[in-house]
Design an enzyme around this catalytic site. Structure first.
Site: not given
Length: 269
Positions: A40, A109, A141
Site C-alpha cells: 500500500e 481505497k 489493506c
C-alpha cells in the site's frame, strides 16, 4: 501464472527512493514472472498530518510513465499503491500497470483507516479487468476486513484478488484470517503484499501471503523484507468451484425477524 510478492520497506515522502526500489524489483525478477505486487502507498508513503500534498502524484505524471515504460520493457505487470491527486481530491490508490495497457485498472481505497480519514477521500467503486486469462481485482489493506467489497469483486467474476497492504502491529493476524475468508467465500486467489519495517510511526507486520480459492494458505512470509516468487495453478480455481458455488448458492433475499421476549413483538427487515 507466476507472480511475485515484493514485501518491502518504504520511505514516507521519498518518492525517488521508492521508485528506484520498484524498478530494481522489475529488473531483478525472474524472466518468467508475469506480475509483481507491492505494498500500500509503496511509491509515495502514507499521508500524514502536514505531509499530504507533498506526497501526492498524478497518474499522468513522470513517475507513472517511468513505471509503464519499465513494465513494457520487462513484459511484467505490477500492482502498487500511491497517494493520487485528482483535481482537488487526494486518494489512497492502487494501480495495476500492464505491458499492454499501461494503467489498466485503478482502485481508490474505500474503507479508510481512522488515521487517514481527515487526510484523503474514500473511493466509491470496485472493478475487475481480464489480463492473460484471469479476471483481476484490487483492494487495499483495511478493505480486506469487510466482506462486501470482496463479494462485489466475486460477483464481477474475479479470479485473482490483489491486496496492497500496509498492515501494522498488532493487527497482522486479522489480515491473515481475513485473506483466508475472502478467498474461500468467493472462490478466488488472494495475493496480499504487506509492508515490512517501520515508518509513519508504525511497525509493519509483514506476513504477505498467497491464499488458494478454497481458503488454504499456500504461502506466508515472515516479517522481514523479501521478494517471493509463486505459481498460480488455475486448476485450484476449477477445483474450488466444482462441487458448489457460494456466489450462486447465497440467498441474499432472505427476510429476518427479531422477537422482543418482553413484549412479544417482531421487527422485520
Amino acid at each position: 501464472m507466476q507472480i511475485a510478492l515484493a514485501q518491502l520497506a518504504g520511505r514516507e515522502g521519498d518518492i525517488a527512493h521508492n521508485l528506484s526500489r520498484t524498478l530494481a524489483c522489475l529488473r531483478d525478477a525472474d524472466p518468467e514472472t508475469s506480475l509483481i505486487v507491492f505494498p500500500e502507498t509503496h511509491l509515495t508513503g502514507f499521508a500524514e498530518p502536514g505531509h499530504v500534498d507533498d506526497r501526492t502524484l498524478s497518474l499522468d505524471g513522470d513517475e507513472l510513465a517511468t513505471l509503464i515504460a519499465a513494465s513494457r520493457e520487462h513484459d511484467t505487470a505490477l500492482a502498487l499503491g500511491l497517494l493520487e491527486r485528482d483535481g482537488e481530491h487526494i486518494f489512497n490508490t492502487t494501480v495495476l500497470i500492464t505491458p499492454e495497457d499501461g494503467i489498466a485498472l485503478r482502485y481508490r481505497k474505500a474503507h479508510l483507516w481512522p488515521d487517514e480519514r481527515d487526510l484523503v477521500a474514500p473511493g466509491d467503486r470496485v472493478g475487475c479487468i481480464e489480463w492473460r486469462g484471469l479476471q483481476i481485482g484490487l483492494l487495499i489493506c483495511y478493505d480486506l476486513e469487510f466482506p462486501e467489497p470482496a463479494r462485489a469483486l466475486g460477483q464481477l467474476g474475479c479470479d485473482l484478488l490483489l491486496v496492497t497492504n500496509g498492515n501494522m502491529d498488532p493487527y497482522g493476524p486479522m489480515h491473515a484470517r481475513a485473506a483466508q475468508a475472502r478467498a474461500q467465500d468467493n472462490h478466488y486467489f488472494v495475493a496480499m503484499t504487506n509492508r515490512a519495517g517501520e515508518g509513519a510511526g508504525l511497525t509493519f507486520a509483514g506476513e504477505s501471503a498467497l491464499v488458494a480459492p478454497d481458503g488454504e494458505t499456500l504461502f506466508r512470509a515472515d516479517r522481514e523484507e523479501s521478494v517471493t516468487t509463486l505459481q498460480l495453478d488455475p486448476q485450484r480455481l476449477q477445483d474450488a468451484r466444482r462441487d458448489y458455488d457460494y456466489l450462486k448458492d447465497c440467498r441474499i433475499g432472505l427476510q429476518g425477524q427479531r422477537q422482543d421476549t418482553d413484549r412479544g413483538r417482531y421487527w422485520h427487515f
